[in-house]
Design a protein around this motif. Structure first.
Motif, PDB file in Angstrom:
ATOM      1  N   GLY A   1    -117.831  14.059-108.235  1.00 50.89           N
ATOM      2  CA  GLY A   1    -118.038  15.287-107.491  1.00 50.89           C
ATOM      3  C   GLY A   1    -118.038  16.538-108.338  1.00 50.89           C
ATOM      4  N   ASP A   2    -118.515  17.605-107.697  1.00 49.67           N
ATOM      5  CA  ASP A   2    -118.446  18.957-108.242  1.00 49.67           C
ATOM      6  C   ASP A   2    -117.247  19.616-107.577  1.00 49.67           C
ATOM      7  N   LEU A   3    -116.168  19.795-108.354  1.00 48.83           N
ATOM      8  CA  LEU A   3    -114.921  20.322-107.806  1.00 48.83           C
ATOM      9  C   LEU A   3    -114.840  21.835-107.918  1.00 48.83           C
ATOM     10  N   ASN A   4    -115.816  22.468-108.540  1.00 53.48           N
ATOM     11  CA  ASN A   4    -115.799  23.914-108.741  1.00 53.48           C
ATOM     12  C   ASN A   4    -114.450  24.387-109.264  1.00 53.48           C
ATOM     13  N   SER A   5    -113.915  23.622-110.219  1.00 56.62           N
ATOM     14  CA  SER A   5    -112.639  23.923-110.865  1.00 56.62           C
ATOM     15  C   SER A   5    -112.719  23.447-112.310  1.00 56.62           C
ATOM     16  N   ILE A   6    -112.099  24.202-113.207  1.00 63.99           N
ATOM     17  CA  ILE A   6    -112.171  23.855-114.625  1.00 63.99           C
ATOM     18  C   ILE A   6    -110.963  23.010-115.024  1.00 63.99           C
ATOM     19  N   PRO A   7    -110.994  22.351-116.184  1.00 66.78           N
ATOM     20  CA  PRO A   7    -109.880  21.482-116.588  1.00 66.78           C
ATOM     21  C   PRO A   7    -108.566  22.215-116.836  1.00 66.78           C
ATOM     22  N   GLN A   8    -108.594  23.526-117.031  1.00 72.54           N
ATOM     23  CA  GLN A   8    -107.364  24.277-117.242  1.00 72.54           C
ATOM     24  C   GLN A   8    -106.739  24.756-115.934  1.00 72.54           C
ATOM     25  N   SER A   9    -107.235  24.296-114.819  1.00 72.45           N
ATOM     26  CA  SER A   9    -106.840  24.855-113.519  1.00 72.45           C
ATOM     27  C   SER A   9    -105.715  24.065-112.860  1.00 72.45           C
ATOM     28  N   PRO A  10    -104.989  24.704-111.925  1.00 69.46           N
ATOM     29  CA  PRO A  10    -103.990  23.979-111.116  1.00 69.46           C
ATOM     30  C   PRO A  10    -104.589  22.857-110.280  1.00 69.46           C
ATOM     31  N   ILE A  11    -105.831  23.006-109.831  1.00 67.34           N
ATOM     32  CA  ILE A  11    -106.455  21.913-109.068  1.00 67.34           C
ATOM     33  C   ILE A  11    -106.608  20.677-109.957  1.00 67.34           C
ATOM     34  N   TYR A  12    -106.985  20.879-111.211  1.00 66.03           N
ATOM     35  CA  TYR A  12    -107.053  19.745-112.146  1.00 66.03           C
ATOM     36  C   TYR A  12    -105.663  19.135-112.314  1.00 66.03           C
ATOM     37  N   GLN A  13    -104.642  19.973-112.428  1.00 65.10           N
ATOM     38  CA  GLN A  13    -103.271  19.486-112.545  1.00 65.10           C
ATOM     39  C   GLN A  13    -102.905  18.623-111.340  1.00 65.10           C
ATOM     40  N   PHE A  14    -103.298  19.070-110.169  1.00 61.83           N
ATOM     41  CA  PHE A  14    -102.991  18.329-108.948  1.00 61.83           C
ATOM     42  C   PHE A  14    -103.626  16.939-108.969  1.00 61.83           C
ATOM     43  N   LEU A  15    -104.868  16.859-109.380  1.00 60.16           N
ATOM     44  CA  LEU A  15    -105.544  15.565-109.462  1.00 60.16           C
ATOM     45  C   LEU A  15    -104.885  14.660-110.497  1.00 60.16           C
ATOM     46  N   ALA A  16    -104.551  15.216-111.663  1.00 59.10           N
ATOM     47  CA  ALA A  16    -104.057  14.401-112.769  1.00 59.10           C
ATOM     48  C   ALA A  16    -102.597  13.996-112.611  1.00 59.10           C
ATOM     49  N   SER A  17    -101.768  14.901-112.067  1.00 52.53           N
ATOM     50  CA  SER A  17    -100.334  14.632-111.997  1.00 52.53           C
ATOM     51  C   SER A  17     -99.854  14.263-110.601  1.00 52.53           C
ATOM     52  N   SER A  18    -100.730  14.358-109.607  1.00 51.92           N
ATOM     53  CA  SER A  18    -100.450  13.969-108.218  1.00 51.92           C
ATOM     54  C   SER A  18     -99.582  14.957-107.465  1.00 51.92           C
ATOM     55  N   GLU A  19     -99.245  16.110-108.055  1.00 51.20           N
ATOM     56  CA  GLU A  19     -98.431  17.065-107.326  1.00 51.20           C
ATOM     57  C   GLU A  19     -98.670  18.480-107.838  1.00 51.20           C
ATOM     58  N   LEU A  20     -98.304  19.452-106.988  1.00 52.79           N
ATOM     59  CA  LEU A  20     -98.481  20.854-107.349  1.00 52.79           C
ATOM     60  C   LEU A  20     -97.572  21.721-106.482  1.00 52.79           C
ATOM     61  N   ASP A  21     -96.910  22.672-107.127  1.00 51.28           N
ATOM     62  CA  ASP A  21     -96.130  23.680-106.419  1.00 51.28           C
ATOM     63  C   ASP A  21     -96.979  24.941-106.362  1.00 51.28           C
ATOM     64  N   VAL A  22     -97.555  25.223-105.217  1.00 55.48           N
ATOM     65  CA  VAL A  22     -98.555  26.277-105.123  1.00 55.48           C
ATOM     66  C   VAL A  22     -97.977  27.668-105.323  1.00 55.48           C
ATOM     67  N   GLN A  23     -96.681  27.857-105.067  1.00 57.46           N
ATOM     68  CA  GLN A  23     -96.123  29.192-105.196  1.00 57.46           C
ATOM     69  C   GLN A  23     -96.041  29.652-106.654  1.00 57.46           C
ATOM     70  N   LEU A  24     -96.310  28.751-107.595  1.00 54.24           N
ATOM     71  CA  LEU A  24     -96.341  29.131-109.001  1.00 54.24           C
ATOM     72  C   LEU A  24     -97.666  29.756-109.393  1.00 54.24           C
ATOM     73  N   TYR A  25     -98.610  29.796-108.453  1.00 48.48           N
ATOM     74  CA  TYR A  25     -99.965  30.235-108.807  1.00 48.48           C
ATOM     75  C   TYR A  25    -100.501  31.221-107.778  1.00 48.48           C
ATOM     76  N   ASP A  26    -101.287  32.134-108.275  1.00 45.46           N
ATOM     77  CA  ASP A  26    -102.067  33.019-107.420  1.00 45.46           C
ATOM     78  C   ASP A  26    -103.204  32.190-106.823  1.00 45.46           C
ATOM     79  N   ARG A  27    -103.407  32.270-105.522  1.00 44.75           N
ATOM     80  CA  ARG A  27    -104.439  31.432-104.897  1.00 44.75           C
ATOM     81  C   ARG A  27    -105.830  31.744-105.438  1.00 44.75           C
TER      82      ARG A  27
END
Length: 480
Positions: free
Chosen positions: A303-329
């Protein structure tokens, strides 16, 4: 070695150096008397020997003691060594912009029976190309014509011997269906909801797979805009010779392999990280449930995820978790920061681009998310932590590649290029039951930049296709 117009004198009968000097002096004394005759004679000899005036790129090779009458004594050089080197560099640069090579894993997969070639490709919707001319201001208009682009895409895919195709931005499904039916593919299509005309399509080789289950996700139903995703459960068709062998033996029949194929095109809007994350979260949740329902089958996602490898979305895919309050939406996908770093595609901070896959945020800042934004992102209002249960690996990280096309973590530097963006937003992910055998390298950044933008004479989209060959892990380990 002699250069110029001077004709080599015939061999002297005497070997005496003094006698030779005397004869040369005598000829010099008689030069004025024989000037005209010598001039005409030299012209005649030059014509016979093939020497012409202005020999900047010719070299006269000294006579060998024994020369065959048919041997050419003159070696013509097309250019100086420096010019030849420059020509080789130009030819190399021209080739690298039109040629992509396979790179293979260091592991031996020669004994694996079942290997699949997966393609994920955003093919650039016809309407999207016509509605955003500012993205293709340096692209000749003929390269944007669908009639030409669809032929290039078809020819390109044919070179990959693909098993499964995941296309995004499809708004001419009938054209693709007609083209790929001739290659033995069958496919399913899901259009986006709302006013958009494009959608996603999955094709597979009819002789290799049987479709067992298909379902679509309309994110509009969950307040997550008009994007869509596809999920297909495919079963490999058992080889006839293997089937007869199994029936003849007393051993129980081998269960046919199954896998879940997912295809998604995530929302583009960089400012709506809550919606982008919500789409990815819901897609992965549904993929995990289907995998469990069908016997914990392997999962592969394109797919086209419209997200780069340095992004929190990539982190979510790779590590299976994300704390969203650490990031600006607005920074969940990393598109805005990356576009700033790579402004004008000069890569003022190229090291930042090469840092590659997600790196931990060194600043433990907490950002405010509204309950509605948290509900869209995590599925529950007030909850800031999001998880998924698939153990995903990026196919390209599994096979090391060139530093000219990969970042420090192994992800391609660029899978999309137009006048306002150059970077990676396309991916192939797989679960641990699958292992990458080889991947198709993307194009070097410098080569893309010299092209002025995609599509081009060679490539039919503003994205590059991602292609990988996968094997089943139990086949590799011999535990089947």
């Amino acid at each position: 070695m002699t250069r110029g117009h001077h004709q080599k004198p015939p061999p002297e009968p005497s070997n005496s150096r003094v006698a030779n000097q005397t004869k040369r002096k005598h000829r010099h004394d008689d030069a004025e008397e024989s000037h005209c005759s010598d001039k005409n004679s030299n012209r005649t000899k030059n014509r016979r020997s093939g020497i012409v005036s202005g020999l900047e790129t010719q070299t006269l090779i000294p006579d060998s003691p024994r020369i065959s009458p048919n041997c050419n004594r003159f070696d013509h050089l097309s250019s100086s060594p420096r010019k030849r080197r420059k020509k080789r560099v130009r030819n190399s640069r021209a080739t690298e912009g039109t040629y992509r090579k396979w790179v293979s894993s260091s592991c031996d997969f020669s004994d694996c029976k079942d290997k699949l070639v997966i393609v994920s490709y955003n093919i650039l919707g016809v309407n999207n190309a016509s509605n955003h001319p500012d993205l293709y201001c340096k692209v000749p208009p003929e390269f944007l014509e669908w009639d030409q682009r669809k032929i290039l895409i078809h020819e390109e895919i044919n070179n990959y011997n693909a098993s499964i195709l995941c296309f995004q931005e499809v708004d001419r499904f009938e054209d693709l269906d007609d083209l790929f039916q001739t290659e033995g593919f069958v496919g399913v299509y899901k259009a986006r909801t709302g006013e958009a005309c494009d959608g996603c399509a999955i094709f597979w080789k009819d002789k290799l797979f049987t479709l067992l289950h298909q379902e679509n996700i309309e994110f509009r139903s969950f307040g997550l805009r008009d994007n869509v995703a596809q999920l297909c459960v495919l079963e490999l068709i058992q080889n006839q010779s293997e089937s007869k062998y199994t029936q003849a033996s007393m051993s129980p029949p081998i269960r046919n392999r199954r896998l879940l194929v997912g295809n998604i095109h995530v929302l583009f809007n960089p400012n709506r990280g809550d919606i982008k994350l919500g789409q990815v979260r819901m897609f992965l949740e549904r993929a995990y449930k289907l995998s469990r329902q069908w016997g914990d089958i392997p999962v592969v996602i394109g797919g086209d995820l419209n997200s780069i490898p340095q992004s929190p979305i990539y982190q979510f895919l790779a590590s299976s978790e994300l704390d969203v309050q650490l990031y600006d939406r607005r920074k969940i996908s990393g598109q805005l920061e990356y576009a700033y770093q790579c402004r004008d595609f000069r890569f003022q901070n190229e090291n930042a681009a090469r840092r590659g896959a997600w790196m931990p945020n060194p600043k433990p800042l907490l950002y405010r998310w509204s309950d509605e934004e948290l509900r869209l992102a995590t599925g529950i209002g007030g909850v800031t932590h999001v998880q998924h249960q698939l153990k995903l690996c990026s196919a390209y990280i599994g096979v090391p590649g060139s530093s000219r096309t990969r970042d420090n973590h192994g992800e391609p530097l660029a899978t999309s290029y137009h006048s306002k963006f150059m970077g990676r937003v396309d991916y192939i992910w797989h679960t641990e039951e699958l292992v990458p055998v080889r991947v198709l390298e993307t194009l070097p950044i410098n080569s893309l930049r010299r092209s002025g933008g995609l599509p081009s004479e060679k490539w039919g989209s503003d994205h590059l296709a991602l292609v990988c060959e996968l094997a089943f892990a139990d086949d590799v380990n011999g535990t089947e």
